[in-house]
Every structure is written in structure tokens, then in C-alpha cells.
Write an enzyme that holds these catalytic residues in place. Structure first.
Site, PDB file in Angstrom:
ATOM      1  N   PHE A  83      -5.646 -11.217 -50.925  1.00  0.00           N
ATOM      2  CA  PHE A  83      -7.005 -11.638 -50.648  1.00  0.00           C
ATOM      3  C   PHE A  83      -7.119 -12.043 -49.184  1.00  0.00           C
ATOM      4  O   PHE A  83      -6.158 -12.501 -48.585  1.00  0.00           O
ATOM      5  CB  PHE A  83      -7.410 -12.811 -51.549  1.00  0.00           C
ATOM      6  CG  PHE A  83      -7.368 -12.463 -52.999  1.00  0.00           C
ATOM      7  CD1 PHE A  83      -8.250 -11.525 -53.523  1.00  0.00           C
ATOM      8  CD2 PHE A  83      -6.445 -13.047 -53.835  1.00  0.00           C
ATOM      9  CE1 PHE A  83      -8.217 -11.184 -54.863  1.00  0.00           C
ATOM     10  CE2 PHE A  83      -6.401 -12.712 -55.176  1.00  0.00           C
ATOM     11  CZ  PHE A  83      -7.286 -11.780 -55.685  1.00  0.00           C
ATOM     12  N   HIS A  84      -8.279 -11.870 -48.621  1.00  0.00           N
ATOM     13  CA  HIS A  84      -8.518 -12.204 -47.222  1.00  0.00           C
ATOM     14  C   HIS A  84      -9.349 -13.478 -47.164  1.00  0.00           C
ATOM     15  O   HIS A  84     -10.469 -13.505 -47.648  1.00  0.00           O
ATOM     16  CB  HIS A  84      -9.238 -11.057 -46.511  1.00  0.00           C
ATOM     17  CG  HIS A  84      -8.489  -9.771 -46.585  1.00  0.00           C
ATOM     18  ND1 HIS A  84      -7.372  -9.541 -45.829  1.00  0.00           N
ATOM     19  CD2 HIS A  84      -8.672  -8.673 -47.339  1.00  0.00           C
ATOM     20  CE1 HIS A  84      -6.910  -8.339 -46.109  1.00  0.00           C
ATOM     21  NE2 HIS A  84      -7.677  -7.790 -47.025  1.00  0.00           N
ATOM     22  N   GLU A  85      -8.779 -14.498 -46.571  1.00  0.00           N
ATOM     23  CA  GLU A  85      -9.497 -15.765 -46.447  1.00  0.00           C
ATOM     24  C   GLU A  85     -10.741 -15.551 -45.595  1.00  0.00           C
ATOM     25  O   GLU A  85     -10.671 -14.976 -44.522  1.00  0.00           O
ATOM     26  CB  GLU A  85      -8.610 -16.819 -45.795  1.00  0.00           C
ATOM     27  CG  GLU A  85      -7.345 -17.112 -46.579  1.00  0.00           C
ATOM     28  CD  GLU A  85      -7.613 -17.798 -47.901  1.00  0.00           C
ATOM     29  OE1 GLU A  85      -8.665 -18.433 -48.065  1.00  0.00           O
ATOM     30  OE2 GLU A  85      -6.754 -17.699 -48.772  1.00  0.00           O
TER      31      GLU A  85
END
Length: 95
Positions: free
Chosen positions: A32-34
Site C-alpha cells: 500500500f502507498h501511504e
């Protein structure tokens, strides 16, 4: 060729207790990409204003995925490039 694994690669031996916890803790990751942690906006809850300035801190700007008010449905890297280009436009206009 079978798509099933032939052997265990890690940890290569039986683990239990603290060793198993450490393996999981040290090996766990996310894809996941913050983003959205320093939301940009015009309201009082926004961290960054539309010119990418951090509210309440002089001479500090943010130009990464953390300013996105909503997570995009495309590659975050491409969006970050556009945010960076927008930052360059803003800084050039102010120079």
C-alpha cells in the site's frame, strides 16, 4: 512446470515462540502507498494549503502523496510526479 513451491525458502527450519514472532515482524511488508496524511485543502483541518505550504510553519512546503485529500485510483507515483511539477510551477511563479 508446476506453479506450486517445491520447498520452503524461509525460515528453512521450524520456528516457534519469539523466533516465529520475530520472523513475521521483520518480514511483514505492505504494498500500500501511504497518502493523505497531510491533507491539502482550504478548511481548518487541512495541513497544507493550495500552494503546498504547511499551515502554521513558515518556509515549509510538502510535495508528495501525503497532501492528497483522497487516494487516487491510478499509480500514486504518476500523481506524485504531477504534484512535483505543480510545486515547480508555484515556486517559479513566486520567484
Amino acid at each position: 512446470m508446476s506453479s506450486q513451491p517445491k520447498r520452503e525458502v524461509a525460515p528453512a527450519r521450524k520456528l516457534a515462540g519469539t523466533e516465529m514472532n520475530d520472523l513475521i515482524r521483520n518480514g511483514a511488508t505492505t504494498y500500500f502507498h501511504e497518502s493523505g496524511t497531510c491533507r491539502m485543502g482550504k478548511d481548518s483541518l487541512a495541513v497544507v494549503d493550495p500552494s503546498l505550504r504547511v499551515n502554521g510553519i513558515r518556509k515549509l512546503r510538502i510535495a508528495d502523496s501525503s497532501i492528497m485529500p483522497r487516494i487516487v485510483s491510478v499509480a500514486t507515483m504518476a500523481t506524485c510526479v504531477l504534484i512535483g511539477e505543480r510545486m515547480a510551477e508555484i515556486l517559479k511563479a513566486e520567484a
